[in-house]
Design a protein around this motif. Sequence first.
Motif, PDB file in Angstrom:
ATOM      1  N   ASN A 154     -17.531-125.055  63.035  1.00  0.00           N
ATOM      2  CA  ASN A 154     -17.541-125.782  61.751  1.00  0.00           C
ATOM      3  C   ASN A 154     -18.804-126.627  61.576  1.00  0.00           C
ATOM      4  O   ASN A 154     -18.811-127.586  60.800  1.00  0.00           O
ATOM      5  CB  ASN A 154     -16.299-126.674  61.596  1.00  0.00           C
ATOM      6  CG  ASN A 154     -15.011-125.936  61.902  1.00  0.00           C
ATOM      7  OD1 ASN A 154     -14.941-124.722  61.729  1.00  0.00           O
ATOM      8  ND2 ASN A 154     -14.002-126.656  62.359  1.00  0.00           N
ATOM      9  N   HIS A 173     -17.356-130.043  57.525  1.00  0.00           N
ATOM     10  CA  HIS A 173     -16.293-129.067  57.288  1.00  0.00           C
ATOM     11  C   HIS A 173     -15.224-129.169  58.375  1.00  0.00           C
ATOM     12  O   HIS A 173     -15.546-129.055  59.569  1.00  0.00           O
ATOM     13  CB  HIS A 173     -16.867-127.654  57.247  1.00  0.00           C
ATOM     14  CG  HIS A 173     -17.846-127.446  56.141  1.00  0.00           C
ATOM     15  ND1 HIS A 173     -19.147-127.901  56.206  1.00  0.00           N
ATOM     16  CD2 HIS A 173     -17.723-126.843  54.926  1.00  0.00           C
ATOM     17  CE1 HIS A 173     -19.778-127.593  55.085  1.00  0.00           C
ATOM     18  NE2 HIS A 173     -18.934-126.951  54.294  1.00  0.00           N
ATOM     19  N   ASP A 175     -12.833-127.029  58.835  1.00  0.00           N
ATOM     20  CA  ASP A 175     -12.304-125.706  59.167  1.00  0.00           C
ATOM     21  C   ASP A 175     -13.425-124.675  59.040  1.00  0.00           C
ATOM     22  O   ASP A 175     -14.576-125.010  58.748  1.00  0.00           O
ATOM     23  CB  ASP A 175     -11.133-125.358  58.230  1.00  0.00           C
ATOM     24  CG  ASP A 175     -10.071-124.504  58.949  1.00  0.00           C
ATOM     25  OD1 ASP A 175     -10.465-123.693  59.812  1.00  0.00           O
ATOM     26  OD2 ASP A 175      -8.883-124.648  58.628  1.00  0.00           O
ATOM     27  N   ILE A 177     -16.171-122.108  58.062  1.00  0.00           N
ATOM     28  CA  ILE A 177     -17.048-121.965  56.893  1.00  0.00           C
ATOM     29  C   ILE A 177     -17.149-120.485  56.544  1.00  0.00           C
ATOM     30  O   ILE A 177     -17.507-119.661  57.385  1.00  0.00           O
ATOM     31  CB  ILE A 177     -18.444-122.551  57.201  1.00  0.00           C
ATOM     32  CG1 ILE A 177     -18.329-124.034  57.564  1.00  0.00           C
ATOM     33  CG2 ILE A 177     -19.378-122.373  56.004  1.00  0.00           C
ATOM     34  CD1 ILE A 177     -19.563-124.600  58.241  1.00  0.00           C
ATOM     35  N   TYR A 178     -16.821-120.143  55.287  1.00  0.00           N
ATOM     36  CA  TYR A 178     -16.840-118.748  54.860  1.00  0.00           C
ATOM     37  C   TYR A 178     -18.241-118.280  54.455  1.00  0.00           C
ATOM     38  O   TYR A 178     -18.631-117.166  54.757  1.00  0.00           O
ATOM     39  CB  TYR A 178     -15.893-118.533  53.681  1.00  0.00           C
ATOM     40  CG  TYR A 178     -14.424-118.574  54.026  1.00  0.00           C
ATOM     41  CD1 TYR A 178     -13.938-117.971  55.192  1.00  0.00           C
ATOM     42  CD2 TYR A 178     -13.506-119.204  53.184  1.00  0.00           C
ATOM     43  CE1 TYR A 178     -12.592-118.000  55.506  1.00  0.00           C
ATOM     44  CE2 TYR A 178     -12.151-119.228  53.491  1.00  0.00           C
ATOM     45  CZ  TYR A 178     -11.699-118.626  54.652  1.00  0.00           C
ATOM     46  OH  TYR A 178     -10.368-118.648  54.953  1.00  0.00           O
ATOM     47  N   THR A 191     -21.166-124.402  49.882  1.00  0.00           N
ATOM     48  CA  THR A 191     -20.394-123.726  50.919  1.00  0.00           C
ATOM     49  C   THR A 191     -18.967-123.503  50.439  1.00  0.00           C
ATOM     50  O   THR A 191     -18.463-124.219  49.573  1.00  0.00           O
ATOM     51  CB  THR A 191     -20.328-124.566  52.218  1.00  0.00           C
ATOM     52  OG1 THR A 191     -19.570-125.760  51.964  1.00  0.00           O
ATOM     53  CG2 THR A 191     -21.702-124.937  52.722  1.00  0.00           C
ATOM     54  N   CYS A 193     -15.039-122.915  52.322  1.00  0.00           N
ATOM     55  CA  CYS A 193     -14.425-123.239  53.613  1.00  0.00           C
ATOM     56  C   CYS A 193     -12.950-122.847  53.599  1.00  0.00           C
ATOM     57  O   CYS A 193     -12.328-122.729  52.536  1.00  0.00           O
ATOM     58  CB  CYS A 193     -14.590-124.742  53.871  1.00  0.00           C
ATOM     59  SG  CYS A 193     -13.881-125.336  55.417  1.00  0.00           S
ATOM     60  N   LYS A 194     -12.411-122.669  54.782  1.00  0.00           N
ATOM     61  CA  LYS A 194     -10.994-122.293  54.910  1.00  0.00           C
ATOM     62  C   LYS A 194     -10.060-123.393  54.406  1.00  0.00           C
ATOM     63  O   LYS A 194      -8.882-123.143  54.156  1.00  0.00           O
ATOM     64  CB  LYS A 194     -10.696-121.966  56.373  1.00  0.00           C
ATOM     65  CG  LYS A 194      -9.396-121.202  56.585  1.00  0.00           C
ATOM     66  CD  LYS A 194      -9.235-120.775  58.030  1.00  0.00           C
ATOM     67  CE  LYS A 194      -7.950-119.980  58.218  1.00  0.00           C
ATOM     68  NZ  LYS A 194      -7.787-119.535  59.620  1.00  0.00           N
TER      69      LYS A 194
END
Length: 470
Positions: A154, A173, A175, A177-178, A191, A193-194
């Motif tokens: 993260n 973040h 969780d 990071i997509y 960004t 993120c989950k």
Amino acid sequence: MSRRVVRQSKFRHVFGQPVKADQAYEDIRVSKVTWDSSFCTVNPKFLAIIVESSGGGAILALPLSKTGRVDKNYPLVVGHTGPVLDIDWCPHNDNILASGSEDCTAMVWQIPDYTPVRPLTEPIVTLEGHSKRVGIVSWHPTARNILLTAGSDNLIIIWNVGTGEPLLSMDDHPDLIYNVSWNRNGSLFCTTCKDKKVRVIDPRKREVIAERLTPHEGIRPMRAIFTRNGNIFTTGFTRMSQRELGLWDPTNFEEPIALQEMDTSNGVLLPLYDCDTNIVYLCGKGDSSIRYFEITDEPPYVHYLSTYSSKEPQRGMGFMPKRGLDVSKCEIARLYKLHERKCEPIQMTVPRKSDLFQDDLYPDTAGPEPALEAEDWLEGKDSDPVLISLRDGYVPAKNRELKVVKKNILDSRPAPRRSMSSCDGTFAPQQVMFEKLVEEIQNLKATVQSQEKRICDLENKLSKFTNGTA
């Protein structure tokens, strides 16, 4: 009866067509890693694809001209000890490639113009600072040497690849990071993120300046990219698992500019954006189609243009920079579709009768020269990309020798060799480094002495042969 008014746009008839079979790249063992990256990146000189390999991660880096069946013994880029998850060509040097891997590192490679005779195992620099896999690598769009990496720890780290030093790190973040997307001049990035948030981050201030919870209410991964005028385009899923796209103003994140439901497929939509034409191409993993939309200032703001459909699903997708296109054919985009065993270029063209250069299709576009040095950007300066005209076409620069690249591309100063701990990003103490260097020098001396003795023995044997005494 009232007639339906058709929206006027020069991109209303964008036509997608695959290249001829002999112009595709065949017999490629595309990676089977279940990671939502594009697995493919392309520039005017090279095509790079993450491929299957025993003993760790591998990248196939091919000259664009090397179409047809790829030799199974073609030398790969094989420095990582774990599967490669993401790759990205440097926008300021077509021979420089960055990669991120499950082995907690990112690496920067120089790919030669000629076909290497053996696998490439030595990166220019190894970036060690993440404690878990590095799933995202992204070059700064305008500043030389600046590379962003994001890991499953993260953490986001911004590096100066010329020195191997981490310049900035952010742990905003909570969780996974997509995705990460720079804006046009590289002053901000966004960004997903989950934790279901889209964030807009100013990296030099190390702060989140805007965020939006659940732009898409589904639990599946989202994607977000900056558009040319600073808005944010997102793809995600509704609560009922329908795919959805959105357009947002980060200065007013409460209400979307546009929000459209699409279909019920479950593949994550990868948005590929062309800021010159304001067209976004949506490629779903596992889909067999590519949909494209034009983003404008008029309602409904995201206008559906057309769909390119084929029979086979796509594993990933590469997107050619504008300077790599054929302007004589009115080609406004070229996508590189990954199949199970091949890569197929798809040309997007706007049919025109004239053979003349079409100024309206090809405004000046981002060229290969950086607008800033790493130090300038770190000090707070911003600059838009240095633009070039495509009127006379674009000819990629020839590969430069490593020492020239180090001076002009990686850093203007000689880069001190630094040893970094494997995962926490801290530098080893100077005393330890000194002892390691002394030990390495002693080992090298011993090796040289043993080789000198062996050379003397071989020369003596050779002289006996030549003198006829043996």
